[in-house]
Scaffold this motif. Sequence first.
Motif, PDB file in Angstrom:
ATOM      1  N   SER A 134      76.965 -28.152 -44.548  1.00 54.78           N
ATOM      2  CA  SER A 134      77.219 -27.336 -43.184  1.00 54.78           C
ATOM      3  C   SER A 134      78.361 -27.190 -42.397  1.00 54.78           C
TER       4      SER A 134
ATOM      5  N   GLU B 163      77.865 -19.799 -43.728  1.00 63.38           N
ATOM      6  CA  GLU B 163      77.587 -19.282 -42.269  1.00 63.38           C
ATOM      7  C   GLU B 163      77.520 -20.331 -41.344  1.00 63.38           C
ATOM      8  N   ARG B 164      76.821 -21.450 -41.647  1.00 64.32           N
ATOM      9  CA  ARG B 164      76.613 -22.346 -40.679  1.00 64.32           C
ATOM     10  C   ARG B 164      77.864 -23.156 -40.473  1.00 64.32           C
ATOM     11  N   SER B 165      78.826 -23.262 -41.415  1.00 65.16           N
ATOM     12  CA  SER B 165      80.109 -23.953 -41.030  1.00 65.16           C
ATOM     13  C   SER B 165      80.854 -23.227 -40.079  1.00 65.16           C
ATOM     14  N   GLN B 166      80.763 -22.108 -39.784  1.00 66.72           N
ATOM     15  CA  GLN B 166      81.406 -21.334 -38.948  1.00 66.72           C
ATOM     16  C   GLN B 166      81.333 -21.599 -37.469  1.00 66.72           C
ATOM     17  N   ALA B 167      80.368 -22.421 -37.178  1.00 69.79           N
ATOM     18  CA  ALA B 167      80.258 -22.828 -35.654  1.00 69.79           C
ATOM     19  C   ALA B 167      81.303 -23.924 -35.532  1.00 69.79           C
ATOM     20  N   GLY B 168      81.794 -24.376 -36.293  1.00 68.38           N
ATOM     21  CA  GLY B 168      83.006 -25.523 -36.196  1.00 68.38           C
ATOM     22  C   GLY B 168      84.426 -25.031 -36.626  1.00 68.38           C
TER      23      GLY B 168
ATOM     24  N   HIS C 111      85.976 -25.734 -41.179  1.00 66.70           N
ATOM     25  CA  HIS C 111      85.352 -25.213 -42.196  1.00 66.70           C
ATOM     26  C   HIS C 111      86.352 -24.488 -43.247  1.00 66.70           C
TER      27      HIS C 111
ATOM     28  N   PRO D  60      78.881 -28.963 -37.415  1.00 66.16           N
ATOM     29  CA  PRO D  60      79.643 -27.961 -36.905  1.00 66.16           C
ATOM     30  C   PRO D  60      79.461 -27.829 -35.346  1.00 66.16           C
ATOM     31  N   VAL D  61      78.439 -28.131 -34.719  1.00 60.39           N
ATOM     32  CA  VAL D  61      77.916 -27.953 -33.348  1.00 60.39           C
ATOM     33  C   VAL D  61      78.644 -29.137 -32.477  1.00 60.39           C
TER      34      VAL D  61
END
Length: 178
Positions: free
Chosen positions: A26, A31-36, A39, A96-97
């Motif tokens: 993640s 896609e989940r990684s792009q919250a941080g 990545h 990431p969050v």
Amino acid sequence: MTRSELCTIRAARPADVPTLVDLVESAYRGERSQAGWTHEADLLDGQRTDVDMVRAAVTHPEGAVLVAEDRTKIVACCQLERRSGHAYFGMFAVSPVLQGGGLGRALLAEAERFATEEWGVGEMRMTVIVQRHDLIAWYERRGYIRTGELTPFPYGDERFGLPKRSDLAFEILTKKLG
């Protein structure tokens, strides 16, 4: 086990392996990684790690995987491996969050303390993809020095991902501890 104001830090256990694989994936890929901000999704597709690699890190006789837990779950991790005269730092992942809030800095500091106090080593080393300029700058602000020593990316070994470009390489960063 240590406690920071953000979480509890402890050594990983074999039962943590599936959670750690998901956390690392993640933080780095998809896609989940792009919250941080840390990545590699713009550089690599595919997996970052797998159950066998994480299990090997958790059970390595000359290593440790540190995890940071909030009240309900593992939210960050890093791998340490004792090598000749230094500790290797890797598999560093923060949910990431939660990136940008100081958790990574606290876990890195704990890893440095662990390497110094538990293993008596005076240097930490890591490898970072040279194209990850923001991440390298983050490490430099924490005292790490670029060595200029490069190693090639393992093209063709899908265990490490599917490169989106042909010029990837790792650079060794180092920091004197203690």
